[in-house]
Motif scaffolding. Structure first.
Motif, PDB file in Angstrom:
ATOM      1  N   TYR A 145       0.824  -1.205   0.000  1.00 19.15           N
ATOM      2  CA  TYR A 145       0.000   0.000   0.000  1.00 19.15           C
ATOM      3  C   TYR A 145       0.862   1.261   0.000  1.00 19.15           C
ATOM      4  CZ  TYR A 145      -3.465  -3.466   1.314  1.00 19.15           C
ATOM      5  OH  TYR A 145      -4.266  -4.583   1.331  1.00 19.15           O
ATOM      6  N   ILE A 146       1.964   1.242   0.745  1.00 18.91           N
ATOM      7  CA  ILE A 146       2.829   2.418   0.787  1.00 18.91           C
ATOM      8  C   ILE A 146       3.463   2.669  -0.572  1.00 18.91           C
ATOM      9  CG2 ILE A 146       4.923   3.374   1.833  1.00 18.91           C
ATOM     10  CD1 ILE A 146       4.173   1.814   4.372  1.00 18.91           C
ATOM     11  N   VAL A 147       3.915   1.609  -1.222  1.00 16.56           N
ATOM     12  CA  VAL A 147       4.506   1.752  -2.558  1.00 16.56           C
ATOM     13  C   VAL A 147       3.469   2.252  -3.553  1.00 16.56           C
ATOM     14  CG1 VAL A 147       5.554   0.500  -4.484  1.00 16.56           C
ATOM     15  CG2 VAL A 147       6.285   0.018  -2.139  1.00 16.56           C
ATOM     16  N   ASN A 148       2.230   1.782  -3.432  1.00 12.90           N
ATOM     17  CA  ASN A 148       1.179   2.213  -4.358  1.00 12.90           C
ATOM     18  C   ASN A 148       0.776   3.667  -4.136  1.00 12.90           C
ATOM     19  OD1 ASN A 148       1.098  -0.311  -5.551  1.00 12.90           O
ATOM     20  ND2 ASN A 148      -0.599  -1.052  -4.277  1.00 12.90           N
ATOM     21  N   PHE A 149       0.735   4.101  -2.886  1.00 14.06           N
ATOM     22  CA  PHE A 149       0.309   5.468  -2.575  1.00 14.06           C
ATOM     23  C   PHE A 149       1.427   6.488  -2.763  1.00 14.06           C
ATOM     24  CE2 PHE A 149      -3.199   3.426  -0.144  1.00 14.06           C
ATOM     25  CZ  PHE A 149      -4.257   4.147  -0.695  1.00 14.06           C
ATOM     26  N   PHE A 150       2.671   6.105  -2.472  1.00 19.26           N
ATOM     27  CA  PHE A 150       3.791   7.054  -2.546  1.00 19.26           C
ATOM     28  C   PHE A 150       4.925   6.495  -3.412  1.00 19.26           C
ATOM     29  CE2 PHE A 150       1.895   7.180   1.753  1.00 19.26           C
ATOM     30  CZ  PHE A 150       1.361   8.457   1.748  1.00 19.26           C
ATOM     31  N   PRO A 151       4.673   6.189  -4.669  1.00 13.86           N
ATOM     32  CA  PRO A 151       5.718   5.555  -5.487  1.00 13.86           C
ATOM     33  C   PRO A 151       6.944   6.435  -5.703  1.00 13.86           C
ATOM     34  CG  PRO A 151       3.863   6.247  -6.846  1.00 13.86           C
ATOM     35  CD  PRO A 151       3.434   6.411  -5.429  1.00 13.86           C
ATOM     36  N   ASP A 152       6.752   7.726  -5.964  1.00  8.62           N
ATOM     37  CA  ASP A 152       7.884   8.622  -6.227  1.00  8.62           C
ATOM     38  C   ASP A 152       8.731   8.837  -4.973  1.00  8.62           C
ATOM     39  OD1 ASP A 152       7.011   8.882  -8.832  1.00  8.62           O
ATOM     40  OD2 ASP A 152       5.837  10.690  -8.427  1.00  8.62           O
ATOM     41  N   LYS A 153       8.080   9.045  -3.841  1.00 11.00           N
ATOM     42  CA  LYS A 153       8.808   9.290  -2.597  1.00 11.00           C
ATOM     43  C   LYS A 153       9.592   8.050  -2.164  1.00 11.00           C
ATOM     44  CE  LYS A 153       6.660  11.723   0.580  1.00 11.00           C
ATOM     45  NZ  LYS A 153       5.608  12.208   1.514  1.00 11.00           N
ATOM     46  N   VAL A 154       8.982   6.884  -2.323  1.00 13.47           N
ATOM     47  CA  VAL A 154       9.683   5.647  -1.976  1.00 13.47           C
ATOM     48  C   VAL A 154      10.874   5.434  -2.891  1.00 13.47           C
ATOM     49  CG1 VAL A 154       9.495   3.137  -1.888  1.00 13.47           C
ATOM     50  CG2 VAL A 154       7.649   4.548  -0.967  1.00 13.47           C
ATOM     51  N   SER A 155      10.697   5.691  -4.183  1.00 14.05           N
ATOM     52  CA  SER A 155      11.786   5.517  -5.144  1.00 14.05           C
ATOM     53  C   SER A 155      12.941   6.463  -4.846  1.00 14.05           C
ATOM     54  CB  SER A 155      11.266   5.746  -6.561  1.00 14.05           C
ATOM     55  OG  SER A 155      12.312   5.674  -7.503  1.00 14.05           O
ATOM     56  N   THR A 156      12.636   7.716  -4.538  1.00 14.18           N
ATOM     57  CA  THR A 156      13.686   8.695  -4.239  1.00 14.18           C
ATOM     58  C   THR A 156      14.441   8.322  -2.972  1.00 14.18           C
ATOM     59  OG1 THR A 156      12.357  10.441  -5.265  1.00 14.18           O
ATOM     60  CG2 THR A 156      14.141  11.135  -3.819  1.00 14.18           C
ATOM     61  N   LEU A 157      13.698   7.914  -1.944  1.00  9.04           N
ATOM     62  CA  LEU A 157      14.352   7.505  -0.701  1.00  9.04           C
ATOM     63  C   LEU A 157      15.219   6.266  -0.925  1.00  9.04           C
ATOM     64  CD1 LEU A 157      14.729   7.952   2.325  1.00  9.04           C
ATOM     65  CD2 LEU A 157      12.685   6.566   2.714  1.00  9.04           C
ATOM     66  N   GLN A 158      14.734   5.337  -1.723  1.00  7.97           N
ATOM     67  CA  GLN A 158      15.508   4.142  -2.036  1.00  7.97           C
ATOM     68  C   GLN A 158      16.831   4.499  -2.712  1.00  7.97           C
ATOM     69  OE1 GLN A 158      14.565   0.350  -1.873  1.00  7.97           O
ATOM     70  NE2 GLN A 158      16.775   0.740  -1.818  1.00  7.97           N
ATOM     71  N   ASN A 159      16.791   5.437  -3.658  1.00  9.70           N
ATOM     72  CA  ASN A 159      18.014   5.862  -4.342  1.00  9.70           C
ATOM     73  C   ASN A 159      19.001   6.500  -3.369  1.00  9.70           C
ATOM     74  OD1 ASN A 159      16.982   4.988  -6.782  1.00  9.70           O
ATOM     75  ND2 ASN A 159      16.140   6.996  -7.333  1.00  9.70           N
ATOM     76  N   LYS A 160      18.503   7.328  -2.463  1.00  9.15           N
ATOM     77  CA  LYS A 160      19.384   7.990  -1.493  1.00  9.15           C
ATOM     78  C   LYS A 160      20.006   6.975  -0.530  1.00  9.15           C
ATOM     79  CE  LYS A 160      19.524  11.014  -3.475  1.00  9.15           C
ATOM     80  NZ  LYS A 160      20.740  11.703  -3.949  1.00  9.15           N
ATOM     81  N   VAL A 161      19.226   5.977  -0.128  1.00  9.64           N
ATOM     82  CA  VAL A 161      19.752   4.938   0.752  1.00  9.64           C
ATOM     83  C   VAL A 161      20.859   4.162   0.050  1.00  9.64           C
ATOM     84  CG1 VAL A 161      19.194   2.746   1.892  1.00  9.64           C
ATOM     85  CG2 VAL A 161      17.675   4.707   2.155  1.00  9.64           C
ATOM     86  N   GLU A 162      20.669   3.843  -1.232  1.00  7.42           N
ATOM     87  CA  GLU A 162      21.691   3.120  -1.989  1.00  7.42           C
ATOM     88  C   GLU A 162      22.954   3.959  -2.149  1.00  7.42           C
ATOM     89  OE1 GLU A 162      21.742   0.020  -3.025  1.00  7.42           O
ATOM     90  OE2 GLU A 162      19.774  -0.372  -2.145  1.00  7.42           O
ATOM     91  N   GLU A 163      22.798   5.246  -2.400  1.00  3.95           N
ATOM     92  CA  GLU A 163      23.957   6.113  -2.589  1.00  3.95           C
ATOM     93  C   GLU A 163      24.766   6.285  -1.305  1.00  3.95           C
ATOM     94  OE1 GLU A 163      22.570   9.782  -4.149  1.00  3.95           O
ATOM     95  OE2 GLU A 163      22.001   8.956  -6.090  1.00  3.95           O
ATOM     96  N   ASN A 164      24.101   6.193  -0.159  1.00  2.00           N
ATOM     97  CA  ASN A 164      24.776   6.420   1.132  1.00  2.00           C
ATOM     98  C   ASN A 164      24.879   5.143   1.960  1.00  2.00           C
ATOM     99  OD1 ASN A 164      24.997   9.590   1.374  1.00  2.00           O
ATOM    100  ND2 ASN A 164      22.947   9.179   0.567  1.00  2.00           N
ATOM    101  N   LYS A 165      24.882   3.984   1.309  1.00  2.00           N
ATOM    102  CA  LYS A 165      24.899   2.731   2.056  1.00  2.00           C
ATOM    103  C   LYS A 165      26.202   2.526   2.825  1.00  2.00           C
ATOM    104  CE  LYS A 165      26.279   0.032  -2.017  1.00  2.00           C
ATOM    105  NZ  LYS A 165      25.887  -1.100  -2.897  1.00  2.00           N
TER     106      LYS A 165
END
Length: 279
Positions: A145-165
Protein backbone atom coordinates in the motif's frame (compact mmCIF):
# COMPACT_ATOMS: atom_id res chain seq x y z
CA UNK A 1 -6.41 -8.36 1.30
CA UNK A 2 -5.09 -10.47 4.17
CA UNK A 3 -2.57 -7.75 5.12
CA UNK A 4 -5.33 -5.10 5.17
CA UNK A 5 -7.50 -7.24 7.45
CA UNK A 6 -4.54 -7.82 9.73
CA UNK A 7 -3.84 -4.10 9.97
CA UNK A 8 -7.51 -3.31 10.68
CA UNK A 9 -7.54 -5.98 13.41
CA UNK A 10 -4.47 -4.48 15.08
CA UNK A 11 -5.90 -0.93 14.93
CA UNK A 12 -9.27 -1.99 16.34
CA UNK A 13 -7.68 -4.03 19.15
CA UNK A 14 -5.34 -1.18 20.12
CA UNK A 15 -8.19 1.36 20.03
CA UNK A 16 -10.40 -0.81 22.25
CA UNK A 17 -7.55 -1.29 24.71
CA UNK A 18 -6.87 2.45 24.94
CA UNK A 19 -10.58 3.25 25.28
CA UNK A 20 -11.06 0.62 28.01
CA UNK A 21 -8.02 1.93 29.88
CA UNK A 22 -9.43 5.47 29.84
CA UNK A 23 -12.72 4.25 31.36
CA UNK A 24 -11.04 2.94 34.52
CA UNK A 25 -9.96 6.34 35.77
CA UNK A 26 -9.26 5.93 39.50
CA UNK A 27 -10.54 8.26 42.19
CA UNK A 28 -8.39 11.34 42.69
CA UNK A 29 -6.77 12.35 45.98
CA UNK A 30 -8.84 14.27 48.48
CA UNK A 31 -7.49 17.06 50.64
CA UNK A 32 -8.50 17.08 54.33
CA UNK A 33 -10.16 20.23 55.66
CA UNK A 34 -10.71 21.23 59.29
CA UNK A 35 -14.35 22.15 58.87
CA UNK A 36 -16.24 18.88 58.45
CA UNK A 37 -19.36 20.70 57.26
CA UNK A 38 -17.48 22.10 54.30
CA UNK A 39 -15.47 18.99 53.53
CA UNK A 40 -17.91 17.34 51.17
CA UNK A 41 -18.50 20.55 49.28
CA UNK A 42 -14.79 21.31 48.85
CA UNK A 43 -13.90 17.72 47.98
CA UNK A 44 -16.55 17.66 45.31
CA UNK A 45 -15.26 20.91 43.87
CA UNK A 46 -11.57 20.01 43.95
CA UNK A 47 -11.72 16.31 43.06
CA UNK A 48 -13.08 15.73 39.57
CA UNK A 49 -15.60 12.92 39.18
CA UNK A 50 -14.18 9.81 37.49
CA UNK A 51 -16.77 9.98 34.70
CA UNK A 52 -16.09 13.66 34.10
CA UNK A 53 -12.33 13.06 34.22
CA UNK A 54 -12.58 10.21 31.72
CA UNK A 55 -14.51 12.44 29.33
CA UNK A 56 -11.62 14.93 29.43
CA UNK A 57 -9.07 12.28 28.44
CA UNK A 58 -8.42 12.98 24.79
CA UNK A 59 -5.45 13.77 22.61
CA UNK A 60 -4.75 17.52 22.88
CA UNK A 61 -4.96 19.59 19.69
CA UNK A 62 -3.82 22.95 21.07
CA UNK A 63 -1.97 24.41 24.04
CA UNK A 64 -5.14 25.13 26.03
CA UNK A 65 -6.28 21.50 25.83
CA UNK A 66 -2.71 20.46 26.62
CA UNK A 67 -2.63 22.56 29.78
CA UNK A 68 -6.02 21.20 30.95
CA UNK A 69 -4.93 17.61 30.33
CA UNK A 70 -1.63 18.19 32.14
CA UNK A 71 -3.46 19.57 35.19
CA UNK A 72 -5.84 16.60 35.21
CA UNK A 73 -3.08 13.99 34.96
CA UNK A 74 -0.93 15.79 37.55
CA UNK A 75 -3.90 15.63 39.92
CA UNK A 76 -4.32 11.86 39.45
CA UNK A 77 -0.56 11.22 39.47
CA UNK A 78 -0.38 12.25 43.14
CA UNK A 79 -1.87 8.89 44.24
CA UNK A 80 -2.07 6.89 41.00
CA UNK A 81 1.36 7.22 39.42
CA UNK A 82 1.25 3.74 37.92
CA UNK A 83 -2.07 4.33 36.19
CA UNK A 84 -1.02 7.71 34.78
CA UNK A 85 2.27 6.23 33.52
CA UNK A 86 0.49 3.29 31.87
CA UNK A 87 -2.12 5.56 30.28
CA UNK A 88 0.50 8.00 28.97
CA UNK A 89 2.73 5.25 27.56
CA UNK A 90 -0.23 3.52 25.91
CA UNK A 91 -1.48 6.73 24.30
CA UNK A 92 2.01 7.68 23.09
CA UNK A 93 2.69 4.26 21.55
CA UNK A 94 -0.74 4.34 19.92
CA UNK A 95 0.02 7.60 18.12
CA UNK A 96 3.56 6.63 17.14
CA UNK A 97 2.70 3.12 15.99
CA UNK A 98 -0.07 4.25 13.68
CA UNK A 99 1.76 7.39 12.47
CA UNK A 100 -0.86 9.77 13.90
CA UNK A 101 0.35 13.41 13.92
CA UNK A 102 0.68 15.28 17.19
CA UNK A 103 3.43 13.48 19.09
CA UNK A 104 5.01 16.87 19.88
CA UNK A 105 2.07 17.62 22.20
CA UNK A 106 2.69 14.36 24.04
CA UNK A 107 6.39 15.20 24.41
CA UNK A 108 5.40 18.53 25.95
CA UNK A 109 2.90 16.69 28.16
CA UNK A 110 5.69 14.35 29.33
CA UNK A 111 7.69 17.31 30.59
CA UNK A 112 4.66 18.87 32.28
CA UNK A 113 3.68 15.66 34.10
CA UNK A 114 6.92 13.81 34.79
CA UNK A 115 9.52 16.60 34.91
CA UNK A 116 12.67 17.29 32.85
CA UNK A 117 14.58 14.05 33.46
CA UNK A 118 11.91 11.35 33.65
CA UNK A 119 9.98 13.15 30.91
CA UNK A 120 12.99 13.15 28.56
CA UNK A 121 13.71 9.48 29.17
CA UNK A 122 10.06 8.60 28.58
CA UNK A 123 9.85 10.70 25.41
CA UNK A 124 13.02 9.17 23.93
CA UNK A 125 12.10 5.59 24.80
CA UNK A 126 8.49 5.87 23.66
CA UNK A 127 9.42 7.65 20.43
CA UNK A 128 11.92 4.92 19.60
CA UNK A 129 9.68 2.00 20.56
CA UNK A 130 6.63 3.50 18.85
CA UNK A 131 8.56 4.23 15.64
CA UNK A 132 9.94 0.68 15.66
CA UNK A 133 6.42 -0.71 16.06
CA UNK A 134 5.37 1.40 13.06
CA UNK A 135 8.36 -0.07 11.17
CA UNK A 136 7.31 -3.63 12.05
CA UNK A 137 3.65 -3.08 11.15
CA UNK A 138 4.64 -1.57 7.83
CA UNK A 139 6.89 -4.54 7.20
CA UNK A 140 4.10 -6.98 8.05
CA UNK A 141 1.04 -5.28 6.57
CA UNK A 142 1.77 -2.13 4.59
CA UNK A 143 4.54 -2.56 2.01
CA UNK A 144 2.26 -2.89 -1.00
CA UNK A 145 0.00 0.00 0.00
CA UNK A 146 2.83 2.42 0.79
CA UNK A 147 4.51 1.75 -2.56
CA UNK A 148 1.18 2.21 -4.36
CA UNK A 149 0.31 5.47 -2.57
CA UNK A 150 3.79 7.05 -2.55
CA UNK A 151 5.72 5.55 -5.49
CA UNK A 152 7.88 8.62 -6.23
CA UNK A 153 8.81 9.29 -2.60
CA UNK A 154 9.68 5.65 -1.98
CA UNK A 155 11.79 5.52 -5.14
CA UNK A 156 13.69 8.69 -4.24
CA UNK A 157 14.35 7.51 -0.70
CA UNK A 158 15.51 4.14 -2.04
CA UNK A 159 18.01 5.86 -4.34
CA UNK A 160 19.38 7.99 -1.49
CA UNK A 161 19.75 4.94 0.75
CA UNK A 162 21.69 3.12 -1.99
CA UNK A 163 23.96 6.11 -2.59
CA UNK A 164 24.78 6.42 1.13
CA UNK A 165 24.90 2.73 2.06
CA UNK A 166 28.56 3.04 3.11
CA UNK A 167 27.56 5.51 5.85
CA UNK A 168 23.90 4.62 6.17
CA UNK A 169 23.64 5.23 9.91
CA UNK A 170 24.84 8.83 9.61
CA UNK A 171 22.51 9.35 6.67
CA UNK A 172 19.60 8.24 8.87
CA UNK A 173 20.77 10.57 11.63
CA UNK A 174 20.84 13.42 9.12
CA UNK A 175 17.26 12.65 8.09
CA UNK A 176 16.17 12.85 11.74
CA UNK A 177 18.05 16.08 12.49
CA UNK A 178 17.12 17.74 9.19
CA UNK A 179 13.96 15.96 8.00
CA UNK A 180 13.84 16.13 4.19
CA UNK A 181 10.90 13.76 4.44
CA UNK A 182 8.33 13.52 7.27
CA UNK A 183 9.23 11.24 10.17
CA UNK A 184 5.99 9.30 9.80
CA UNK A 185 6.83 8.47 6.19
CA UNK A 186 10.39 7.48 7.07
CA UNK A 187 9.06 5.15 9.78
CA UNK A 188 6.69 3.41 7.36
CA UNK A 189 9.02 3.27 4.35
CA UNK A 190 12.20 2.18 6.18
CA UNK A 191 11.54 -1.59 5.83
CA UNK A 192 10.60 -1.11 2.17
CA UNK A 193 13.94 0.51 1.29
CA UNK A 194 15.87 -2.18 3.22
CA UNK A 195 17.00 -0.13 6.22
CA UNK A 196 18.09 -2.60 8.95
CA UNK A 197 15.98 -2.40 12.07
CA UNK A 198 19.05 -1.96 14.30
CA UNK A 199 20.15 1.13 12.33
CA UNK A 200 16.59 2.39 12.35
CA UNK A 201 16.16 1.92 16.11
CA UNK A 202 19.43 3.64 17.07
CA UNK A 203 18.97 6.50 14.60
CA UNK A 204 15.54 7.33 16.05
CA UNK A 205 16.84 7.17 19.63
CA UNK A 206 19.79 9.48 18.92
CA UNK A 207 18.45 11.56 16.06
CA UNK A 208 15.27 12.72 17.79
CA UNK A 209 16.97 13.42 21.12
CA UNK A 210 17.35 17.20 20.54
CA UNK A 211 13.74 17.50 19.36
CA UNK A 212 12.46 15.53 22.35
CA UNK A 213 14.65 17.60 24.68
CA UNK A 214 13.17 20.88 23.42
CA UNK A 215 9.59 19.59 23.69
CA UNK A 216 10.06 18.20 27.20
CA UNK A 217 11.70 21.40 28.44
CA UNK A 218 8.80 23.35 26.95
CA UNK A 219 6.41 21.17 28.93
CA UNK A 220 8.36 21.79 32.13
CA UNK A 221 8.13 25.54 31.63
CA UNK A 222 4.45 25.26 30.71
CA UNK A 223 3.73 23.60 34.05
CA UNK A 224 5.72 26.23 35.99
CA UNK A 225 4.77 29.45 34.18
CA UNK A 226 1.59 31.14 35.39
CA UNK A 227 1.91 34.49 33.56
CA UNK A 228 3.76 36.22 30.74
CA UNK A 229 5.95 37.98 33.31
CA UNK A 230 7.27 34.59 34.41
CA UNK A 231 7.88 33.58 30.80
CA UNK A 232 9.97 36.65 29.99
CA UNK A 233 12.02 36.69 33.16
CA UNK A 234 15.81 36.56 32.88
CA UNK A 235 15.86 33.07 34.33
CA UNK A 236 13.48 31.77 31.66
CA UNK A 237 15.31 33.55 28.84
CA UNK A 238 18.64 32.09 29.93
CA UNK A 239 17.02 28.68 30.19
CA UNK A 240 15.65 28.98 26.66
CA UNK A 241 19.09 30.02 25.40
CA UNK A 242 20.71 27.01 27.06
CA UNK A 243 18.06 24.68 25.57
CA UNK A 244 18.70 26.09 22.10
CA UNK A 245 22.48 25.61 22.42
CA UNK A 246 22.13 22.02 23.61
CA UNK A 247 19.76 21.20 20.76
CA UNK A 248 21.78 22.92 18.02
CA UNK A 249 25.19 21.44 18.89
CA UNK A 250 24.58 17.87 17.65
CA UNK A 251 22.74 19.23 14.62
CA UNK A 252 25.77 21.32 13.67
CA UNK A 253 28.09 18.32 14.04
CA UNK A 254 25.88 16.10 11.88
CA UNK A 255 25.59 18.82 9.21
CA UNK A 256 29.36 19.23 9.10
CA UNK A 257 29.84 15.47 8.73
CA UNK A 258 27.14 15.24 6.05
CA UNK A 259 28.76 17.92 3.91
CA UNK A 260 31.93 15.84 3.73
CA UNK A 261 30.66 12.28 3.52
CA UNK A 262 26.99 12.08 2.51
CA UNK A 263 25.43 12.44 -0.91
CA UNK A 264 22.57 14.82 -0.30
CA UNK A 265 21.86 16.51 -3.61
CA UNK A 266 18.22 16.87 -2.61
CA UNK A 267 15.92 19.63 -1.48
CA UNK A 268 12.61 19.50 0.34
CA UNK A 269 9.38 20.89 -1.12
CA UNK A 270 6.24 20.54 0.98
CA UNK A 271 7.66 17.55 2.80
CA UNK A 272 8.58 15.68 -0.43
CA UNK A 273 12.15 14.85 -1.38
CA UNK A 274 13.00 16.14 -4.84
CA UNK A 275 16.22 16.13 -6.80
CA UNK A 276 18.13 19.37 -7.24
CA UNK A 277 18.63 20.35 -10.83
CA UNK A 278 22.26 20.53 -11.83
CA UNK A 279 22.99 23.46 -14.14
Amino acid sequence: MRSLLGLITVVVAASLYLYTLSLYLPAGPRRPHPASSDREHVDTAESPDSTEGASRLKFPSDLEELRELAELLQFYKAENTGYVLLLFCSAYLYKQSFAIPGSSFLNILAGAIFGPYEGLVLACVLTTVGSTMCYLMSQAFGKQYIVNFFPDKVSTLQNKVEENKDCLFFFLLFLRFFPMTPNWFLNMSAPIVNIPITYFFCSVLIGLLPYNFICVQTGVMLSEVSSLDDLFSWQRLLQLLAIACVALLPSALIRRYSQRHLKLDVQSQNGVITEKKVQ
